[in-house]
Write a protein that holds these residues in place. Structure first.
Motif, PDB file in Angstrom:
ATOM      1  N   VAL A  13       0.834  -1.194   0.000  1.00  0.00           N
ATOM      2  CA  VAL A  13       0.000   0.000   0.000  1.00  0.00           C
ATOM      3  C   VAL A  13       0.874   1.252   0.000  1.00  0.00           C
ATOM      4  CG1 VAL A  13      -1.790   1.269   1.228  1.00  0.00           C
ATOM      5  CG2 VAL A  13      -1.826  -1.225   1.217  1.00  0.00           C
ATOM      6  N   LEU A  14       1.878   1.231   0.877  1.00  0.00           N
ATOM      7  CA  LEU A  14       2.760   2.395   0.984  1.00  0.00           C
ATOM      8  C   LEU A  14       4.207   1.950   0.892  1.00  0.00           C
ATOM      9  CD1 LEU A  14       0.992   4.322   3.854  1.00  0.00           C
ATOM     10  CD2 LEU A  14       1.695   5.391   1.714  1.00  0.00           C
ATOM     11  N   GLN A  15       4.936   2.709   0.142  1.00  0.00           N
ATOM     12  CA  GLN A  15       6.355   2.397   0.022  1.00  0.00           C
ATOM     13  C   GLN A  15       7.167   3.679   0.216  1.00  0.00           C
ATOM     14  OE1 GLN A  15       7.320   0.281  -3.565  1.00  0.00           O
ATOM     15  NE2 GLN A  15       9.013  -0.716  -2.510  1.00  0.00           N
ATOM     16  N   TYR A  16       8.116   3.630   1.122  1.00  0.00           N
ATOM     17  CA  TYR A  16       8.996   4.782   1.387  1.00  0.00           C
ATOM     18  C   TYR A  16      10.366   4.429   0.857  1.00  0.00           C
ATOM     19  CZ  TYR A  16       5.316   5.755   4.826  1.00  0.00           C
ATOM     20  OH  TYR A  16       4.104   5.959   5.435  1.00  0.00           O
ATOM     21  N   ARG A  17      10.895   5.295  -0.002  1.00  0.00           N
ATOM     22  CA  ARG A  17      12.219   5.025  -0.559  1.00  0.00           C
ATOM     23  C   ARG A  17      13.157   6.167  -0.248  1.00  0.00           C
ATOM     24  NH1 ARG A  17      10.271   3.420  -6.501  1.00  0.00           N
ATOM     25  NH2 ARG A  17       9.462   1.335  -6.101  1.00  0.00           N
ATOM     26  N   ASP A  18      14.107   5.898   0.639  1.00  0.00           N
ATOM     27  CA  ASP A  18      15.185   6.848   0.937  1.00  0.00           C
ATOM     28  C   ASP A  18      14.640   8.242   1.263  1.00  0.00           C
ATOM     29  OD1 ASP A  18      17.826   7.427   1.340  1.00  0.00           O
ATOM     30  OD2 ASP A  18      18.190   8.023  -0.743  1.00  0.00           O
ATOM     31  N   VAL A  19      13.591   8.285   2.091  1.00  0.00           N
ATOM     32  CA  VAL A  19      12.917   9.555   2.379  1.00  0.00           C
ATOM     33  C   VAL A  19      13.792  10.459   3.253  1.00  0.00           C
ATOM     34  CG1 VAL A  19      10.954  10.619   3.551  1.00  0.00           C
ATOM     35  CG2 VAL A  19      10.609   8.579   2.142  1.00  0.00           C
ATOM     36  N   SER A  66      13.610   4.020   4.496  1.00  0.00           N
ATOM     37  CA  SER A  66      12.994   3.121   3.516  1.00  0.00           C
ATOM     38  C   SER A  66      12.239   2.024   4.252  1.00  0.00           C
ATOM     39  CB  SER A  66      14.070   2.478   2.631  1.00  0.00           C
ATOM     40  OG  SER A  66      14.724   3.469   1.879  1.00  0.00           O
ATOM     41  N   MET A  67      10.990   1.865   3.896  1.00  0.00           N
ATOM     42  CA  MET A  67      10.170   0.796   4.482  1.00  0.00           C
ATOM     43  C   MET A  67       8.932   0.634   3.631  1.00  0.00           C
ATOM     44  SD  MET A  67       8.523   2.793   7.793  1.00  0.00           S
ATOM     45  CE  MET A  67       6.770   2.434   7.658  1.00  0.00           C
ATOM     46  N   GLU A  79      11.264   9.254  -2.108  1.00  0.00           N
ATOM     47  CA  GLU A  79       9.878   9.301  -2.570  1.00  0.00           C
ATOM     48  C   GLU A  79       8.985   8.414  -1.713  1.00  0.00           C
ATOM     49  OE1 GLU A  79       9.751   8.026  -6.614  1.00  0.00           O
ATOM     50  OE2 GLU A  79      10.631   6.069  -6.209  1.00  0.00           O
ATOM     51  N   ILE A  80       7.718   8.779  -1.702  1.00  0.00           N
ATOM     52  CA  ILE A  80       6.710   7.979  -1.022  1.00  0.00           C
ATOM     53  C   ILE A  80       5.681   7.580  -2.074  1.00  0.00           C
ATOM     54  CG2 ILE A  80       4.927   7.923   0.764  1.00  0.00           C
ATOM     55  CD1 ILE A  80       6.498  10.085   2.267  1.00  0.00           C
ATOM     56  N   LEU A  81       5.451   6.275  -2.184  1.00  0.00           N
ATOM     57  CA  LEU A  81       4.473   5.774  -3.149  1.00  0.00           C
ATOM     58  C   LEU A  81       3.248   5.261  -2.414  1.00  0.00           C
ATOM     59  CD1 LEU A  81       7.158   3.741  -5.058  1.00  0.00           C
ATOM     60  CD2 LEU A  81       5.984   5.684  -6.054  1.00  0.00           C
ATOM     61  N   PHE A  82       2.094   5.741  -2.824  1.00  0.00           N
ATOM     62  CA  PHE A  82       0.838   5.260  -2.248  1.00  0.00           C
ATOM     63  C   PHE A  82       0.116   4.504  -3.346  1.00  0.00           C
ATOM     64  CE2 PHE A  82      -3.734   6.451  -1.093  1.00  0.00           C
ATOM     65  CZ  PHE A  82      -3.859   5.369  -0.227  1.00  0.00           C
ATOM     66  N   GLY A 122      16.015  10.356  13.342  1.00  0.00           N
ATOM     67  CA  GLY A 122      15.604  10.480  11.949  1.00  0.00           C
ATOM     68  C   GLY A 122      15.938   9.298  11.071  1.00  0.00           C
ATOM     69  N   GLU A 123      16.501   8.255  11.673  1.00  0.00           N
ATOM     70  CA  GLU A 123      16.850   7.092  10.864  1.00  0.00           C
ATOM     71  C   GLU A 123      16.183   5.839  11.422  1.00  0.00           C
ATOM     72  OE1 GLU A 123      21.223   7.361   9.141  1.00  0.00           O
ATOM     73  OE2 GLU A 123      21.158   7.856  11.270  1.00  0.00           O
ATOM     74  N   ILE A 124      15.990   4.873  10.541  1.00  0.00           N
ATOM     75  CA  ILE A 124      15.494   3.570  10.999  1.00  0.00           C
ATOM     76  C   ILE A 124      16.698   2.771  11.463  1.00  0.00           C
ATOM     77  CG2 ILE A 124      14.435   1.411  10.277  1.00  0.00           C
ATOM     78  CD1 ILE A 124      12.728   3.003   8.308  1.00  0.00           C
ATOM     79  N   ILE A 125      16.687   2.376  12.736  1.00  0.00           N
ATOM     80  CA  ILE A 125      17.855   1.610  13.201  1.00  0.00           C
ATOM     81  C   ILE A 125      17.583   0.105  13.163  1.00  0.00           C
ATOM     82  CG2 ILE A 125      18.941   3.431  14.562  1.00  0.00           C
ATOM     83  CD1 ILE A 125      17.636   2.234  17.044  1.00  0.00           C
TER      84      ILE A 125
END
Lengths: 221, 255
Positions: B13-19, B33-34, B69-72, B224-227
């Motif tokens: 549904v949602l994709q986060y790329r290097d936001v 990214s997740m 980018e964020i893809l919905f 601000g980062e995903i650890i």
């Protein structure tokens, strides 16, 4: 010293009609100022830059010029400058509204700014447009919050209408002046006038207070 | 176990790329990214100010991103204001401070979206609102103003308000952080029921028990980062990074 309230009592109809005109002028000015003040506030916040600049100049100048000067200008200078002749009542309505609109605009602006940004975010998150958010979320809450300040302006309006006497609007002050001059009873007449103004304004102040206490929760986000 | 545990093949549904998100010099999000799959419950955890809420606000474009980018639903979030409104209508959001409209009753709050944005008739939006208030257990409070509701009740109305748009995703921004302890449970129960119904949810939360029991996927943020990210079992029982262990340790979490 002896008091003679005879002239005041004899001309009570004349004075009562003055009260009617004072109230009519006050309500007309209040309605115009509220309408235009809200529009000015909205234009100042959402309008184009050039319009904002003009409106800021307008608000600043109205706060810097005595309302009596504005009134006299509209009655005596405006007709010569433009060729448009306004009768006294209309001149007073335009001049007082022109002046008070600036104050109301500032109140509306502050009221809108006092609504929490989260309320706007909540509207945006629902997919609402900015005009919808302003109309359905921000303004209704802002008006509740502005009530005490707007009530204050309303009392100022009633008081300001007294200066319309100088351009011969037949309102309370003008008529009192006429009776006092003819009958040489200034103490009795002007004391009565003070009392009458108090009787008009005091219920407004108290009334706004009472209503505000009851509905303030509607603006508390 | 929830019945909504998403199969690995579910649609994204949602994709986060290097936001990336900056506030001046401050880096609020960095290389995030997740992805969120249909019917998944994703919990974002981490210390205050670590970027979780910022990511949520970027998701429905309340904040713009500065990189990545964020893809919905496979489509990049638009920049155009009208297009972004269309996207927001498909996402529901619940705020930390409820943000109910104080000049509207509970039911009027729920009606606001369908009537104003979707253009539903008065009757249709009222029916929908009544059903949703019933769902969150507040049918009897429909005519109350927010000022006459407890925090937990207000937040449940706020959930109903978001659901009234029939969103495809629900975004929860610390929904229980402003609540008295005794009303947290009622809100979490409503959220749990939503998850069981198969709603796709992103939840920023400090409620580790909720994250552990309801989430399908947990993402740990710091500065601000995903650890670290993974299934709750991994995050809470066998975290792979020392920083995750540190964070959970500070919460007094003993696994």
């Amino acid at each position: 010293m002896d008091f003679n309230f005879g002239p005041v009592i004899e001309s009570w109809r004349f004075l009562a009609d003055g009260v009617r005109i004072t109230v009519l002028l006050s309500l007309s000015v209040a309605a115009c100022s509220l309408t235009f003040g809200t529009l000015v506030a909205l234009a100042r916040r959402y309008g184009p830059k050039w319009l904002q600049a003009i409106l800021i100049f307008y608000i600043d100048s109205m706060r810097a010029i005595p309302v009596l000067v504005v009134l006299v200008w509209f009655y005596f200078a405006f007709p010569i400058a433009t060729g448009i002749n306004l009768p006294p009542f209309l001149s007073a309505l335009v001049a007082l509204s022109f002046n008070l609109t600036a104050y109301v605009a500032e109140i509306v602006r502050a009221g809108m700014e006092s609504v929490r940004p989260g309320q706007v975010r909540a509207g945006l998150a629902l997919g609402m447009s900015t005009p919808q958010i302003v109309r359905k979320i921000v303004l209704p809450q802002a008006f509740v919050r502005m009530m005490p300040a707007l009530g204050n302006v309303l009392t100022l309006t009633v008081k300001d209408t007294a200066i319309a006497a100088v351009i011969a609007v037949p309102e309370l002050m003008r008529r009192a002046d006429a009776i006092a001059g003819q009958t040489y009873t200034p103490v009795e007449v002007f004391s009565t006038v003070m009392l009458l103004y108090f009787c008009i304004i005091f219920p407004i102040t108290r009334g706004v207070d009472i209503v505000y206490k009851r509905i303030s929760f509607l603006g508390r986000s | 176990m929830t019945i909504a545990t998403a199969p690995q093949t579910a649609a994204t549904v949602l994709q986060y790329r290097d936001v990336q998100k900056l506030y001046g010099d401050f880096v609020a999000l960095q290389g995030v990214s997740m992805e969120v799959k249909k019917q998944q419950v994703v919990c974002l955890i981490g210390p205050s100010g670590s970027g979780k809420s910022t990511l949520l606000r970027c998701t429905n474009a309340l904040e713009t991103i500065d990189g990545g980018e964020i893809l919905f639903d496979g489509v990049r979030l638009p920049k155009d204001r009208t297009a972004i409104r269309k996207v927001r209508q498909r996402m529901g959001m619940v705020f930390q401070n409820f943000e109910l409209f104080p000049h509207k009753t509970a039911i009027e709050n729920v009606i606001m979206g369908p009537s104003t944005v979707l253009g539903l008739s008065d009757e249709a939006s009222r029916d929908r609102a009544e059903a949703l208030l019933k769902k969150v257990g507040l049918a009897d409070k429909a005519k109350n103003y927010p000022a006459n509701l407890s925090g937990g009740q207000q937040q449940r109305v706020a959930i109903a308000r978001a659901l009234a748009m029939e969103p495809e995703v629900m975004l929860f921004d610390e929904p229980t952080s402003a609540l008295d302890p005794e009303t947290i449970g009622e809100v979490l129960n409503v959220m749990k029921a939503l998850a069981d119904d198969g709603m796709t949810m992103i939840v920023v939360t400090h409620e580790m028990t909720f994250a552990r029991r309801v989430a399908d996927h947990v993402v740990v943020f710091e500065r601000g980062e995903i650890i670290e990210q993974g299934p709750p079992k991994q995050i809470f029982e066998a975290p792979t990074t020392a920083r995750t262990r540190d964070f959970l340790g500070h919460l007094g979490w003993d696994g």
